[in-house]
Design a protein around this motif. Sequence first.
Motif, PDB file in Angstrom:
ATOM      1  N   LEU A 171       0.839  -1.194   0.000  1.00 19.54           N
ATOM      2  CA  LEU A 171       0.000   0.000   0.000  1.00 19.54           C
ATOM      3  C   LEU A 171       0.873   1.242   0.000  1.00 19.54           C
ATOM      4  CD1 LEU A 171      -2.961   1.077   0.291  1.00 19.54           C
ATOM      5  CD2 LEU A 171      -2.535   1.179   2.753  1.00 19.54           C
ATOM      6  N   LYS A 172       0.516   2.192  -0.865  1.00 19.75           N
ATOM      7  CA  LYS A 172       1.230   3.458  -0.940  1.00 19.75           C
ATOM      8  C   LYS A 172       0.217   4.588  -0.911  1.00 19.75           C
ATOM      9  CE  LYS A 172       4.438   6.160  -3.791  1.00 19.75           C
ATOM     10  NZ  LYS A 172       5.146   6.247  -5.098  1.00 19.75           N
ATOM     11  N   VAL A 173       0.444   5.569  -0.041  1.00 16.83           N
ATOM     12  CA  VAL A 173      -0.468   6.698   0.101  1.00 16.83           C
ATOM     13  C   VAL A 173       0.283   7.989  -0.209  1.00 16.83           C
ATOM     14  CG1 VAL A 173      -2.016   7.945   1.650  1.00 16.83           C
ATOM     15  CG2 VAL A 173      -1.784   5.463   1.863  1.00 16.83           C
ATOM     16  N   ASP A 174      -0.268   8.788  -1.146  1.00 20.36           N
ATOM     17  CA  ASP A 174       0.357  10.049  -1.535  1.00 20.36           C
ATOM     18  C   ASP A 174      -0.638  11.193  -1.386  1.00 20.36           C
ATOM     19  OD1 ASP A 174       2.932   9.001  -2.561  1.00 20.36           O
ATOM     20  OD2 ASP A 174       1.650   8.049  -4.067  1.00 20.36           O
ATOM     21  N   SER A 175      -0.139  12.316  -0.903  1.00 17.71           N
ATOM     22  CA  SER A 175      -0.969  13.516  -0.818  1.00 17.71           C
ATOM     23  C   SER A 175      -0.978  14.229  -2.167  1.00 17.71           C
ATOM     24  CB  SER A 175      -0.435  14.465   0.259  1.00 17.71           C
ATOM     25  OG  SER A 175      -1.125  15.699   0.233  1.00 17.71           O
ATOM     26  N   THR A 178      -4.180  20.449  -2.154  1.00 13.71           N
ATOM     27  CA  THR A 178      -5.518  21.018  -2.012  1.00 13.71           C
ATOM     28  C   THR A 178      -5.935  21.718  -3.290  1.00 13.71           C
ATOM     29  OG1 THR A 178      -5.161  21.374   0.358  1.00 13.71           O
ATOM     30  CG2 THR A 178      -6.952  22.599  -0.668  1.00 13.71           C
ATOM     31  N   GLN A 179      -7.190  21.547  -3.676  1.00  8.30           N
ATOM     32  CA  GLN A 179      -7.723  22.275  -4.804  1.00  8.30           C
ATOM     33  C   GLN A 179      -9.230  22.441  -4.637  1.00  8.30           C
ATOM     34  OE1 GLN A 179      -6.692  19.497  -8.092  1.00  8.30           O
ATOM     35  NE2 GLN A 179      -8.882  19.377  -8.512  1.00  8.30           N
ATOM     36  N   VAL A 180      -9.811  23.333  -5.425  1.00  8.50           N
ATOM     37  CA  VAL A 180     -11.246  23.586  -5.360  1.00  8.50           C
ATOM     38  C   VAL A 180     -11.969  22.622  -6.293  1.00  8.50           C
ATOM     39  CG1 VAL A 180     -13.078  25.270  -5.744  1.00  8.50           C
ATOM     40  CG2 VAL A 180     -10.912  26.002  -4.745  1.00  8.50           C
ATOM     41  N   ILE A 181     -12.897  21.835  -5.730  1.00  4.28           N
ATOM     42  CA  ILE A 181     -13.689  20.875  -6.493  1.00  4.28           C
ATOM     43  C   ILE A 181     -15.151  21.318  -6.452  1.00  4.28           C
ATOM     44  CG2 ILE A 181     -14.401  18.463  -6.723  1.00  4.28           C
ATOM     45  CD1 ILE A 181     -11.458  18.756  -7.172  1.00  4.28           C
ATOM     46  N   ASN A 182     -15.679  21.697  -7.593  1.00  2.56           N
ATOM     47  CA  ASN A 182     -17.077  22.135  -7.678  1.00  2.56           C
ATOM     48  C   ASN A 182     -17.413  23.187  -6.626  1.00  2.56           C
ATOM     49  OD1 ASN A 182     -17.584  20.413  -9.844  1.00  2.56           O
ATOM     50  ND2 ASN A 182     -18.194  18.718  -8.516  1.00  2.56           N
ATOM     51  N   GLY A 183     -16.504  24.152  -6.474  1.00  6.20           N
ATOM     52  CA  GLY A 183     -16.735  25.266  -5.577  1.00  6.20           C
ATOM     53  C   GLY A 183     -16.383  25.013  -4.130  1.00  6.20           C
ATOM     54  N   VAL A 184     -15.820  23.847  -3.822  1.00  7.76           N
ATOM     55  CA  VAL A 184     -15.496  23.486  -2.442  1.00  7.76           C
ATOM     56  C   VAL A 184     -14.008  23.144  -2.338  1.00  7.76           C
ATOM     57  CG1 VAL A 184     -15.921  21.852  -0.575  1.00  7.76           C
ATOM     58  CG2 VAL A 184     -17.819  22.634  -1.999  1.00  7.76           C
ATOM     59  N   SER A 185     -13.338  23.684  -1.341  1.00  8.04           N
ATOM     60  CA  SER A 185     -11.929  23.363  -1.121  1.00  8.04           C
ATOM     61  C   SER A 185     -11.804  21.930  -0.610  1.00  8.04           C
ATOM     62  CB  SER A 185     -11.318  24.326  -0.104  1.00  8.04           C
ATOM     63  OG  SER A 185      -9.960  24.001   0.153  1.00  8.04           O
ATOM     64  N   ALA A 186     -10.945  21.147  -1.244  1.00  8.76           N
ATOM     65  CA  ALA A 186     -10.821  19.731  -0.888  1.00  8.76           C
ATOM     66  C   ALA A 186      -9.364  19.302  -0.882  1.00  8.76           C
ATOM     67  CB  ALA A 186     -11.618  18.875  -1.860  1.00  8.76           C
ATOM     68  N   GLU A 187      -9.069  18.327  -0.004  1.00 12.31           N
ATOM     69  CA  GLU A 187      -7.727  17.763   0.109  1.00 12.31           C
ATOM     70  C   GLU A 187      -7.696  16.420  -0.619  1.00 12.31           C
ATOM     71  OE1 GLU A 187      -7.331  17.452   4.293  1.00 12.31           O
ATOM     72  OE2 GLU A 187      -7.053  19.616   4.613  1.00 12.31           O
ATOM     73  N   GLY A 188      -6.695  16.243  -1.467  1.00 11.73           N
ATOM     74  CA  GLY A 188      -6.622  15.033  -2.283  1.00 11.73           C
ATOM     75  C   GLY A 188      -5.652  13.998  -1.745  1.00 11.73           C
ATOM     76  N   THR A 189      -6.025  12.732  -1.903  1.00 15.98           N
ATOM     77  CA  THR A 189      -5.180  11.609  -1.501  1.00 15.98           C
ATOM     78  C   THR A 189      -5.235  10.526  -2.569  1.00 15.98           C
ATOM     79  OG1 THR A 189      -5.673  12.010   0.836  1.00 15.98           O
ATOM     80  CG2 THR A 189      -4.714   9.882   0.270  1.00 15.98           C
ATOM     81  N   ARG A 190      -4.060  10.020  -2.960  1.00 16.43           N
ATOM     82  CA  ARG A 190      -4.015   8.888  -3.896  1.00 16.43           C
ATOM     83  C   ARG A 190      -3.527   7.658  -3.149  1.00 16.43           C
ATOM     84  NH1 ARG A 190      -0.495  10.552  -7.424  1.00 16.43           N
ATOM     85  NH2 ARG A 190      -1.980  11.312  -8.993  1.00 16.43           N
ATOM     86  N   THR A 191      -4.281   6.580  -3.243  1.00 14.51           N
ATOM     87  CA  THR A 191      -3.920   5.322  -2.612  1.00 14.51           C
ATOM     88  C   THR A 191      -3.684   4.275  -3.685  1.00 14.51           C
ATOM     89  OG1 THR A 191      -5.310   5.848  -0.698  1.00 14.51           O
ATOM     90  CG2 THR A 191      -4.646   3.553  -0.974  1.00 14.51           C
ATOM     91  N   THR A 192      -2.523   3.642  -3.653  1.00 15.08           N
ATOM     92  CA  THR A 192      -2.202   2.584  -4.613  1.00 15.08           C
ATOM     93  C   THR A 192      -2.014   1.280  -3.854  1.00 15.08           C
ATOM     94  OG1 THR A 192      -1.066   4.185  -6.042  1.00 15.08           O
ATOM     95  CG2 THR A 192      -0.635   1.843  -6.434  1.00 15.08           C
TER      96      THR A 192
END
Length: 283
Positions: A171-175, A178-192
């Motif tokens: 398992l690998k987790v990457d940040s 932050t970006q705006v998604i449909n007008g809402v600020s959101a934190e992104g995470t990629r899990t492999t």
Amino acid sequence: MKRNGWMHLILGGALVLGVGRAVAQGPGGGHRGPFGGPMELMGFEGMHGGKVVTGAPFSATSTSTTNQTLQDGKTTINRTVQGAIYRDSQGRSRREVTFTGVGPLAATGGTHKMVAISDPVAGAHYMLNPDKKIAYKMTLPAGGAGNTAKSQAFTQKMQARQQQEEASGALKVDSLGTQVINGVSAEGTRTTRTIAAGEIGNSAPIQIVSERWYSPDLQTVVQSTRTDPRFGTTTFSLSNIQKAEPAATLFTVPADYTVQAGGPGHGHHGGTVAGVAPAPPAN
């Protein structure tokens, strides 16, 4: 499968997915449990699992799409589930999902709407069957030290498992920042997640990649993508997000519904919940 059986399957599955509260939360609040794919497909990615969220009301349109290419490289399967999500300041939530052209529905071109209401204030969860005007009632676990301890123990167990998988390279987790998604600020995470060769009879490693964008403000996932070579790609997104108090009637069972104890298909076809009168017969 008969139509009633199909409806019980859908409603029963959603009941299990919708009321689970001890679900592991990954970095940024994204769901990391084994049911991630099906929950996204059924339109439940937005608010499943975790604690009751108060003081952050909103409503939004949900869209979940799955695209799969079969072994011949030509045939594709495409499924889309539309829905809506509501949550009030008290933490009550409502999920609406409309299924179109899946299973027995494909032959008729028909649709079925499913509604789930979770009311932590009253300690109840309802699955509404609009076709039959039946509300299946399930009592939510009462709060208290016992449940809190169990929830914490489950979370610690899942965190330990994640650490083991990360240490082994499975398992690998990457940040993703932050970006705006449909007008809402959101934190992104990629899990492999990697399924090693031979683990399930596979001749080569299989990688499952999930990306989730979580809004700390709304405390919910606003967009996600899950790519699994075995099942295709599933995307989930919230749009038309409104940070306002939804109508209180959305979190109550309509007066013309019959309320039955237990989930659909559990043999409660004629009974009613104590203290709740059955609805009058249709004219």
